[in-house]
Design a protein around this motif. Sequence first.
Motif, PDB file in Angstrom:
ATOM      1  N   ALA A 132      -6.402   7.318   7.124  1.00 40.92           N
ATOM      2  CA  ALA A 132      -5.606   6.400   6.310  1.00 40.92           C
ATOM      3  C   ALA A 132      -4.752   7.166   5.303  1.00 40.92           C
ATOM      4  CB  ALA A 132      -6.518   5.412   5.586  1.00 40.92           C
ATOM      5  N   ALA A 133      -5.244   8.327   4.866  1.00 42.41           N
ATOM      6  CA  ALA A 133      -4.501   9.136   3.888  1.00 42.41           C
ATOM      7  C   ALA A 133      -3.362   9.907   4.542  1.00 42.41           C
ATOM      8  CB  ALA A 133      -5.441  10.099   3.168  1.00 42.41           C
ATOM      9  N   TYR A 181       0.453   9.453   3.658  1.00 39.03           N
ATOM     10  CA  TYR A 181       0.819   9.933   2.328  1.00 39.03           C
ATOM     11  C   TYR A 181       0.889  11.457   2.328  1.00 39.03           C
ATOM     12  CZ  TYR A 181      -0.650   5.172   1.729  1.00 39.03           C
ATOM     13  OH  TYR A 181      -0.781   3.813   1.885  1.00 39.03           O
ATOM     14  N   ALA A 182      -0.083  12.088   2.989  1.00 37.41           N
ATOM     15  CA  ALA A 182      -0.051  13.545   3.105  1.00 37.41           C
ATOM     16  C   ALA A 182       1.174  13.979   3.907  1.00 37.41           C
ATOM     17  CB  ALA A 182      -1.337  14.041   3.767  1.00 37.41           C
ATOM     18  N   PHE A 234      -8.058   7.789  -1.414  1.00 37.60           N
ATOM     19  CA  PHE A 234      -8.791   7.837  -0.144  1.00 37.60           C
ATOM     20  C   PHE A 234      -9.938   8.853  -0.193  1.00 37.60           C
ATOM     21  CE2 PHE A 234      -4.838   5.861   1.456  1.00 37.60           C
ATOM     22  CZ  PHE A 234      -5.427   4.730   2.004  1.00 37.60           C
ATOM     23  N   THR A 252       3.967  12.449   4.070  1.00 42.82           N
ATOM     24  CA  THR A 252       5.149  12.306   3.217  1.00 42.82           C
ATOM     25  C   THR A 252       5.359  13.570   2.393  1.00 42.82           C
ATOM     26  OG1 THR A 252       4.674   9.952   3.066  1.00 42.82           O
ATOM     27  CG2 THR A 252       6.240  10.835   1.485  1.00 42.82           C
ATOM     28  N   ILE A 253       4.261  14.089   1.834  1.00 45.02           N
ATOM     29  CA  ILE A 253       4.367  15.313   1.039  1.00 45.02           C
ATOM     30  C   ILE A 253       4.878  16.450   1.912  1.00 45.02           C
ATOM     31  CG2 ILE A 253       3.077  17.010  -0.303  1.00 45.02           C
ATOM     32  CD1 ILE A 253       1.156  14.684  -1.056  1.00 45.02           C
ATOM     33  N   ALA A 280       0.796  -1.228   0.000  1.00 45.04           N
ATOM     34  CA  ALA A 280       0.000   0.000   0.000  1.00 45.04           C
ATOM     35  C   ALA A 280       0.827   1.276   0.000  1.00 45.04           C
ATOM     36  CB  ALA A 280      -0.968   0.000   1.188  1.00 45.04           C
ATOM     37  N   GLY A 281       1.856   1.331  -0.831  1.00 43.62           N
ATOM     38  CA  GLY A 281       2.623   2.570  -0.961  1.00 43.62           C
ATOM     39  C   GLY A 281       3.753   2.723   0.038  1.00 43.62           C
ATOM     40  N   TYR A 289      -2.287   8.443  -3.970  1.00 43.19           N
ATOM     41  CA  TYR A 289      -2.835   7.695  -2.835  1.00 43.19           C
ATOM     42  C   TYR A 289      -3.874   8.529  -2.101  1.00 43.19           C
ATOM     43  CZ  TYR A 289       0.580   3.963  -3.355  1.00 43.19           C
ATOM     44  OH  TYR A 289       1.292   2.906  -3.832  1.00 43.19           O
ATOM     45  N   VAL A 290      -3.567   9.823  -1.909  1.00 43.50           N
ATOM     46  CA  VAL A 290      -4.527  10.698  -1.230  1.00 43.50           C
ATOM     47  C   VAL A 290      -5.842  10.736  -2.020  1.00 43.50           C
ATOM     48  CG1 VAL A 290      -4.977  13.065  -0.474  1.00 43.50           C
ATOM     49  CG2 VAL A 290      -2.700  12.075  -0.153  1.00 43.50           C
ATOM     50  N   TRP A 308       7.100   3.411  -1.534  1.00 35.76           N
ATOM     51  CA  TRP A 308       7.314   4.798  -1.968  1.00 35.76           C
ATOM     52  C   TRP A 308       7.602   5.692  -0.779  1.00 35.76           C
ATOM     53  CZ3 TRP A 308       8.110   5.735  -6.909  1.00 35.76           C
ATOM     54  CH2 TRP A 308       7.604   4.826  -7.845  1.00 35.76           C
ATOM     55  N   ILE A 309       6.932   5.425   0.330  1.00 34.38           N
ATOM     56  CA  ILE A 309       7.200   6.223   1.527  1.00 34.38           C
ATOM     57  C   ILE A 309       8.642   5.996   1.971  1.00 34.38           C
ATOM     58  CG2 ILE A 309       6.591   6.506   3.967  1.00 34.38           C
ATOM     59  CD1 ILE A 309       3.690   6.057   3.218  1.00 34.38           C
ATOM     60  N   MET A 364       2.333  10.405  -4.268  1.00 36.24           N
ATOM     61  CA  MET A 364       1.674  10.451  -2.957  1.00 36.24           C
ATOM     62  C   MET A 364       0.261  11.019  -3.096  1.00 36.24           C
ATOM     63  SD  MET A 364       3.368   9.144  -0.580  1.00 36.24           S
ATOM     64  CE  MET A 364       4.583   8.045  -1.220  1.00 36.24           C
ATOM     65  N   ALA A 413      10.809   8.158  -0.047  1.00 35.44           N
ATOM     66  CA  ALA A 413      10.699   9.547   0.420  1.00 35.44           C
ATOM     67  C   ALA A 413      11.449   9.727   1.740  1.00 35.44           C
ATOM     68  CB  ALA A 413       9.229   9.928   0.588  1.00 35.44           C
ATOM     69  N   LEU A 424       7.781  12.051  -6.451  1.00 33.03           N
ATOM     70  CA  LEU A 424       7.191  11.532  -5.215  1.00 33.03           C
ATOM     71  C   LEU A 424       5.897  12.235  -4.849  1.00 33.03           C
ATOM     72  CD1 LEU A 424      10.432  10.924  -3.162  1.00 33.03           C
ATOM     73  CD2 LEU A 424       8.824   9.203  -3.967  1.00 33.03           C
ATOM     74  N   THR A 425       5.840  13.568  -5.042  1.00 34.66           N
ATOM     75  CA  THR A 425       4.612  14.267  -4.633  1.00 34.66           C
ATOM     76  C   THR A 425       3.419  13.844  -5.503  1.00 34.66           C
ATOM     77  OG1 THR A 425       5.267  16.165  -5.971  1.00 34.66           O
ATOM     78  CG2 THR A 425       5.716  16.296  -3.626  1.00 34.66           C
TER      79      THR A 425
END
Lengths: 306, 352
Positions: free
Chosen positions: A271-272, A275-276, B158, A278-279, A221-222, B154-155, A225-226, B151, A229, B147-148
């Motif tokens: 859950a998001a 990912y947020a 959701f 990470t940004i 689930a990503g 994924y956001v 990628w995390i 990411m 990062a 990467l952004t």
Amino acid sequence: MIDSLIPVLAGAIAAATPLIFAGLGELVAERTGVINLGVEGMMLTGAIAGFALAAETGYGAAAGLPAGAIAGAATAMIFAFFALSLAANQAACGLALTIFGIGLSAFIGQHYVSYSLPGLQPLAIPLLADIPVIGPVLFKQDAVVYMSFIAFAVVAWTLAKTRLGLLLKAVGESPEAAHAIGYPVLGIRYGAVAFGGAMAGIAGAYLSTVYTPLWVQNMSAGRGWIAVALVVFATWKPTRLLLGAYLFGAVTILQFHAQGLGIDVPVQFLAALPYAATIVVLVVISRDRKLLQLNLPASLGKPFLP
Amino acid sequence: MHLLEPRAQPSQLMRWTAPLIAIVATLLAGSFLFWALDKSPIASFQVFFIEPLTTSYGWSELLIKACPLILIAQGLAIGFKARIYNIGAEGQLIIGALFGGGVAIYFDGSDSAWVIPAMVVAGALGGALWGALPALLKTRFNAEETLTTLMLSYVATFILSYMVNGPWRDPDGMNFPQSIMFGDNALFGILLEGSRVNTSVFITLFAVLAFWLFNARSFLSYQLEVGGQAPAASRYAGFSAKQTVWFSLVISGLTAGLAGVGEVAGPVGQLNLNISPGYGFAAIIVAYLGRLHALGIVLAGCLMALIYLGGEAAQVSLQMPAAITGIFQGMLLFFLLGADAFIDNRLRKPVR
């Protein structure tokens, strides 16, 4: 208050464990100048290989983790052939590896969709586990969590204190110079990429055999990628990577404890959050160009053909 | 150890034969895969690549799958030329679908002819907005767009999940995470009786023409390419790197958003969690395979659509999981990148 936080913190440590493995592996590869964006794909092949072997042999994680490491390293070699030997665009090769790995793992995993595994019981370390707060958070975990502590120590020590570490960094800083004094640049990069693959594979196998011991398609689930990062966030330093991973572990685990902590937000938003986040950390770290360039391997992403 | 040495001149021949080499290599590796799985390679190929094209329904399905891929890849190619790597088209597609779908849900029951045009505009806006975000983060904070954008994908997933589980869930949908089925005026009109081919193909057609003209004729396109290959030279000539980032990401987001509307107001007909079978990622391969050229992308999009169709056929006839599509996609991209290495390099002669 602190008592209700202990399960959250302990959960964060476990949630960070796959990020530590995958992140350390990627960090070593990037230190030699190779950016492998295929971590997600390697994690998933590691996850399914680990799960399959754990299920077939009945040995659980003890069989699954080595199988994951081998599968991760093997898929990393596909990347290495194209990105290193054929000097193809590393970012695109990593993407190909991710697409391939997602497909391959789902393909093999089809047979295991409804299986589940016993997982691993937590292992309390005598004496250390009795320390208040720190004990139950750090020292009442499964064996793989302790392995992540060891992996961190070994990688950090190797990079900082050993001849091998110096060589890895030299290849990343100036492959031309390393080549000129007779070091096999491609061989070293192959090795670093294989190590990265094995670590990503272990991370995946941890997810499928210990963390949630059942097979779910795309279960990383990503996280791969995390992990990539995180290496940027860590500015290529293992200690910062470890701290970053725990921060992300905490953010990830929040969704399971939100109700208990009195946070009333739709589950999808929680859950998001990783990912947020990470940004956000990418933004925070990237805006300071000097900080970012400080440890950036000079040849990162550039193919080397002598 | 070192297989290659640089060529004095990039090989133009290799630039255009590389995709063919990649396709052949993928077919060979694919037959090895089928053989390893104890299936006859020839019979499997028949099912995967030939049978889908033996019926007119197959051809219409090919068109339906090729259109979003081509549309997205046209936008991505703009950025790739300028070395701006948007790998989050999947998220931009989803946000486009949400914006367009939102219009459909809001105007449900209206008989206005303006619903579809409004959905298209909203979808384009949504995708562009989701592409503008990483552009802002890149130009303002120097955050890597690879990467952004990913990411944000994924956001976006959701957000979609929240909307179809929450505010926009169909009250009569038996608790499934999906919106209401859109009304007729919120769907593209069917073009071919008995198929799912709809008027959204004109959007792709228009985009191909527009991008072809843009690439062939405009100065801006030249500017983008120079900016990608020689940032210093382009700065010297007065081109702004920031403009390039904004333009690339907004345009590619916009086309992905349009593709999203095309799906929800076309074959899907509602918002649900399966809007796209990974079109946003597959379009990256399509853009490269098509040599970032508007017409090349059309051919590459058709091939990729065939791989999707073959994957579906293999599911039915060979009892293979749909994931075989992803394996083929990954192999194709690997072989393409490998073959591309021979544009600038050649095999090193063995040293005695």
